[in-house]
Design a protein around this motif. Structure first.
Motif, PDB file in Angstrom:
ATOM      1  N   THR A  29       0.844  -1.201   0.000  1.00 38.37           N
ATOM      2  CA  THR A  29       0.000   0.000   0.000  1.00 38.37           C
ATOM      3  C   THR A  29       0.878   1.249   0.000  1.00 38.37           C
ATOM      4  O   THR A  29       0.656   2.188  -0.773  1.00 38.37           O
ATOM      5  N   LEU A  30       1.873   1.248   0.867  1.00 40.39           N
ATOM      6  CA  LEU A  30       2.730   2.427   0.985  1.00 40.39           C
ATOM      7  C   LEU A  30       3.515   2.664  -0.312  1.00 40.39           C
ATOM      8  O   LEU A  30       3.573   3.771  -0.823  1.00 40.39           O
ATOM      9  N   ARG A  31       4.068   1.587  -0.857  1.00 38.31           N
ATOM     10  CA  ARG A  31       4.834   1.736  -2.107  1.00 38.31           C
ATOM     11  C   ARG A  31       3.950   2.256  -3.241  1.00 38.31           C
ATOM     12  O   ARG A  31       4.336   3.128  -3.998  1.00 38.31           O
ATOM     13  N   SER A  32       2.743   1.713  -3.337  1.00 33.25           N
ATOM     14  CA  SER A  32       1.837   2.147  -4.410  1.00 33.25           C
ATOM     15  C   SER A  32       1.462   3.607  -4.250  1.00 33.25           C
ATOM     16  O   SER A  32       1.405   4.360  -5.227  1.00 33.25           O
ATOM     17  N   LEU A  33       1.222   3.983  -3.013  1.00 37.45           N
ATOM     18  CA  LEU A  33       0.812   5.361  -2.782  1.00 37.45           C
ATOM     19  C   LEU A  33       1.959   6.318  -3.076  1.00 37.45           C
ATOM     20  O   LEU A  33       1.744   7.387  -3.663  1.00 37.45           O
ATOM     21  N   VAL A  34       3.173   5.934  -2.692  1.00 43.34           N
ATOM     22  CA  VAL A  34       4.334   6.773  -2.993  1.00 43.34           C
ATOM     23  C   VAL A  34       4.383   7.015  -4.500  1.00 43.34           C
ATOM     24  O   VAL A  34       4.512   8.143  -4.969  1.00 43.34           O
ATOM     25  N   GLN A  35       4.252   5.951  -5.241  1.00 41.75           N
ATOM     26  CA  GLN A  35       4.333   6.076  -6.693  1.00 41.75           C
ATOM     27  C   GLN A  35       3.225   6.962  -7.249  1.00 41.75           C
ATOM     28  O   GLN A  35       3.460   7.850  -8.066  1.00 41.75           O
ATOM     29  N   PRO A  55      11.315   0.475  -4.138  1.00 49.07           N
ATOM     30  CA  PRO A  55      11.787  -0.050  -5.420  1.00 49.07           C
ATOM     31  C   PRO A  55      12.069   1.010  -6.471  1.00 49.07           C
ATOM     32  O   PRO A  55      12.274   0.697  -7.632  1.00 49.07           O
ATOM     33  N   PHE A  56      12.076   2.301  -6.109  1.00 46.99           N
ATOM     34  CA  PHE A  56      12.379   3.348  -7.089  1.00 46.99           C
ATOM     35  C   PHE A  56      12.955   4.550  -6.350  1.00 46.99           C
ATOM     36  O   PHE A  56      12.827   4.672  -5.136  1.00 46.99           O
ATOM     37  N   SER A  57      13.598   5.433  -7.101  1.00 45.53           N
ATOM     38  CA  SER A  57      14.100   6.672  -6.494  1.00 45.53           C
ATOM     39  C   SER A  57      13.566   7.848  -7.305  1.00 45.53           C
ATOM     40  O   SER A  57      13.201   7.701  -8.472  1.00 45.53           O
ATOM     41  N   ASP A  58      13.535   9.002  -6.649  1.00 48.85           N
ATOM     42  CA  ASP A  58      12.990  10.190  -7.293  1.00 48.85           C
ATOM     43  C   ASP A  58      13.537  11.382  -6.512  1.00 48.85           C
ATOM     44  O   ASP A  58      13.704  11.288  -5.294  1.00 48.85           O
ATOM     45  N   SER A  59      13.797  12.479  -7.191  1.00 47.72           N
ATOM     46  CA  SER A  59      14.362  13.645  -6.490  1.00 47.72           C
ATOM     47  C   SER A  59      13.381  14.206  -5.465  1.00 47.72           C
ATOM     48  O   SER A  59      13.779  14.908  -4.544  1.00 47.72           O
ATOM     49  N   ARG A  60      12.098  13.890  -5.601  1.00 48.36           N
ATOM     50  CA  ARG A  60      11.112  14.404  -4.633  1.00 48.36           C
ATOM     51  C   ARG A  60      10.770  13.372  -3.563  1.00 48.36           C
ATOM     52  O   ARG A  60       9.783  13.513  -2.856  1.00 48.36           O
ATOM     53  N   LEU A  61      11.573  12.309  -3.496  1.00 50.04           N
ATOM     54  CA  LEU A  61      11.299  11.238  -2.527  1.00 50.04           C
ATOM     55  C   LEU A  61      12.524  11.007  -1.646  1.00 50.04           C
ATOM     56  O   LEU A  61      13.642  10.880  -2.134  1.00 50.04           O
ATOM     57  N   GLU A  62      12.275  10.949  -0.350  1.00 55.93           N
ATOM     58  CA  GLU A  62      13.361  10.733   0.612  1.00 55.93           C
ATOM     59  C   GLU A  62      12.927   9.604   1.539  1.00 55.93           C
ATOM     60  O   GLU A  62      11.762   9.551   1.944  1.00 55.93           O
ATOM     61  N   LEU A  63      13.857   8.699   1.864  1.00 58.26           N
ATOM     62  CA  LEU A  63      13.564   7.598   2.799  1.00 58.26           C
ATOM     63  C   LEU A  63      14.452   7.776   4.020  1.00 58.26           C
ATOM     64  O   LEU A  63      15.676   7.789   3.905  1.00 58.26           O
TER      65      LEU A  63
END
Ligand code: UDP
Length: 372
Positions: A29-35, A55-63
């Protein structure tokens, strides 16, 4: 692109790391929502257990990762159990990190995926809005009270996966139902399959594997089983309850492999013994074109269109399962995929979540002095 781009801090489950499988459906759920939210232009920070992966990276995403001991899972606790937070608990650490980070970056809101009392309880006392996507039904009295109490304060802070899940709680207004979402590029539609029967999920009593195994045994067939053996003694007991060789354990496999193997099945059997909040594996099977035969209970009972995408049978009716498995020829695999494309993509899920949060950010007339 969204009208208003938000910076959201997503708080993962305090059970396991993302990618471990221990968080169950919440991980997907969390991964899908992030995407989905990224594709709508939002900026996201995910706070999750140490060792988590996305499973992916993006300049607007931080873990941001947090170490700590897992919370005990509510679905395996006594319904009258008290709240427990272990020493070095991951839950308070996740919340602390999320709140600190949200203040530092001026985030618009926090979105909690953990099913726990503490984040519910603290919500009215925070200056930054905290929203909760509730991932289970009423698993305990104290959690029921926490959810209902927050609902009385400001129900806009709560959303549920299905109406059947939400019906477990006494809420002042109709529930906000957001469903769930799946990245359909990861699920290959298989127009034909005459393969085995399948079952997927955590191997734990609330999932009712024994009934699916009994139905497969009654038909003299194998049952392919995917998932984490959360309860080894239970897994052994189920295996012993059917003729040797009925169950073929396939283990816990990543999504790509799960859909590849599952897509070749003639049907997925889904036999929850609890009020399943949604039922990710049901939709994952449908996405591959695999019809689902399930108990008419909880989320699966709301997701499956009986006679079109599979068959619903009365809860705990094993003979009903076997009869329905003999009527699979009436189900068109394309109809299964079509339902998912319309109702359960990452995009439609993110749109529903975005609408929920934007509605909740509009200032209301709630005040903690009149609540709790
Ligand atoms: N799952 C997986 N690999 C497996 C078996 C299951 O990745 O071998 C995932 C599945 O994709 C689903 C989750 O485990 O997202 C189970 O979620 P569900 O909502 O069905 O049940 P929950 O565990 O949350 O009760």
């Amino acid at each position: 692109m969204a009208h208003r781009c938000l910076h959201l801090v997503l708080i993962s489950t305090p059970i396991g790391a993302l990618g471990s499988g221990r968080g169950g459906g919440v991980e997907l759920t969390l991964r899908s929502l992030v995407q989905g939210l990224l594709s709508r232009g939002h900026r996201l920070t995910v706070i999750a257990g140490a060792g988590s992966t996305l499973p992916f990276s993006d300049s607007r995403l931080e873990l941001l990762e947090v170490d700590g001991c897992d919370q005990p899972s509510w679905q395996h606790s006594d319904p009258t159990a008290d709240i427990t937070i272990p020493a070095n608990g991951m839950l308070p650490r996740l919340l602390e990190r999320a709140l600190t980070h949200a203040r530092q970056v001026g985030a618009d809101a926090l979105l909690n995926f953990g099913y726990d009392w503490l984040p519910l309880w603290m919500t009215p006392y925070l200056s930054i809005p905290l929203f909760h996507l509730i991932s289970m039904g009423r698993e305990s009295a104290v959690m029921g009270e926490g959810i209902e109490s927050l609902g009385r304060w400001d129900q806009r802070r709560l959303a549920f996966h299905t109406a059947r899940q939400a019906a477990d709680f006494a809420l002042p207004a109709p529930p906000r139902v957001v469903g769930n979402g799946f990245d359909l590029r990861q699920y290959t539609f298989r127009p034909t399959a005459d393969g085995s029967l399948g079952w997927a999920g955590r191997i734990a009593p609330e999932k009712g594997l024994e009934d699916a195994a009994a139905a497969a045994a009654a038909l003299g067939e194998h049952l392919l089983v995917w998932g984490l053996k959360e309860d080894a003694a239970y897994a052994e007991a189920v295996e012993a309850s059917v003729p040797e060789g009925t169950i073929e354990w396939r283990g816990f496999v990543p999504t790509a492999e799960l859909q590849r193997q599952l897509g070749g099945c003639r049907a997925l059997i889904n036999t929850p013994k609890w009020n399943e909040a949604y039922g990710n594996v049901v939709v994952e099977a449908l996405a591959c074109g695999v019809p689902v035969v399930a108990y008419d209970r909880g989320g699966p009972g709301e997701l499956i269109q009986s006679g079109t995408t599979g068959w619903l049978v009365p809860p705990d009716d094993v003979a009903g399962l076997t009869a329905a498995l003999n009527r699979l020829n009436l189900i068109k695999r394309q109809a299964c995929r079509d339902w998912v494309e319309t109702h359960a993509t990452c995009q439609v899920f993110a749109e529903r979540v975005e609408a929920w949060i934007l509605a909740g950010l509009v200032s209301g007339d709630v005040s903690i002095s009149t609540s709790l």
